[in-house]
Design an enzyme around this catalytic site. Structure first.
Site, short mmCIF file in Angstrom:
data_model
loop_
_atom_site.label_atom_id
_atom_site.label_comp_id
_atom_site.label_asym_id
_atom_site.label_seq_id
_atom_site.Cartn_x
_atom_site.Cartn_y
_atom_site.Cartn_z
N MET A 233 -4.87 9.87 10.81
CA MET A 233 -5.70 10.33 9.68
C MET A 233 -6.54 11.55 10.06
SD MET A 233 -6.84 6.53 8.34
CE MET A 233 -7.35 6.01 9.99
N LYS B 116 -3.93 3.47 -1.23
CA LYS B 116 -5.09 4.34 -1.04
C LYS B 116 -4.57 5.74 -0.71
CE LYS B 116 -7.89 0.53 0.71
NZ LYS B 116 -8.72 0.02 1.83
N ASP C 116 0.81 -1.21 0.00
CA ASP C 116 0.00 0.00 0.00
C ASP C 116 0.84 1.26 0.00
OD1 ASP C 116 0.76 0.60 2.62
OD2 ASP C 116 -1.02 -0.33 3.50
#
Length: 242
Positions: A174, A62, A40
């Protein structure tokens, strides 16, 4: 004589916070014998150099707030390669079981009859020590709250208001898109002067950070052009080295 078919396998492997040398020895060994690696956005690409020359390496990243490979697509690739190649390594940044959706992939694989292995990684928040920020410290912080800054629906986690009521260190993953909301939440509760820090690209050569009161988080980030990937740490532990 009939050949005994190998049961397909999935290795969900944590890549650590960014520095390729912070991968575990077990993870290192798994990569050295990998047939297929699904990696990722947050896994350091240098780790792919550990794989054999014939290893198939597929990016399933992502990008925050941008284009991404859906979880359904990732599941499909896990199933395809586990059965076609015998085993597949799912290389994920940080630790796969901390906001990494690694357990979703484990459960999916098991439903398909794929044998699963979990190899933990060093969590991104532990790289805070590289900026002289311990997550706990005697008489300063008695615990840690780890929350996501952005829930599935894009809103700020309600757990943040609960975390604010204790003297525990608050670590937000995040959360860069929600900086203004995070700061406002603290200010509204009368906690705007609590020390805070933002660390981007922790443990890598691109690491940079800022420290200051939580009420100034937006201005602090703008002053140093901090974006994602980054962790936000709120609490007295961020102020110990000053």
């Amino acid at each position: 004589m009939t050949d005994i078919l190998q049961q397909p396998e999935l290795y969900v492997l944590g890549a650590g916070p960014g520095d390729p040398e912070l991968i575990t020895v077990k993870g290192y060994k798994i990569l050295q014998q990998a047939k297929v690696v699904l990696y990722d956005n947050l896994a350091n690409s240098e780790l792919l150099n550990l794989t054999p020359p014939d290893c198939e390496k597929i990016y399933v990243g992502k990008q925050p707030y941008g284009k991404y490979t859906s979880q359904e697509e990732i599941h499909s690739l896990i199933k395809h390669f586990a059965f076609s190649k015998g085993s597949v390594v799912r290389l994920k940044g940080g630790d796969p079981f901390i906001f990494g959706r690694g357990f979703e992939e484990i459960l999916f694989a098991r439903e398909q009859g794929i044998k699963t292995y979990y190899i933990p990684g060093i969590t991104s928040m532990q790289a805070s020590g590289l900026e002289d920020i311990p997550l706990t410290h005697r008489a300063v912080s008695e615990g840690i709250w780890v929350v996501t800054g952005t829930k599935k629906d894009g809103t700020l986690s309600a757990d943040l208001r609960l975390a604010m009521q204790s003297n525990a260190t608050v670590v937000i993953y995040m959360g860069m898109k929600q900086l203004a909301s995070i700061a406002a939440t603290y200010i509204d509760a009368g906690f705007g002067d609590i020390p805070a820090a933002i660390i981007q690209h922790a443990s890598t050569i691109k690491q940079k950070s800022v420290k200051g009161p939580v009420k100034d988080l937006v201005a602090l980030a703008e002053s140093q052009q901090l974006t994602h990937p980054a962790i936000i740490i709120i609490g007295g532990v961020t102020n110990l080295a000053i």
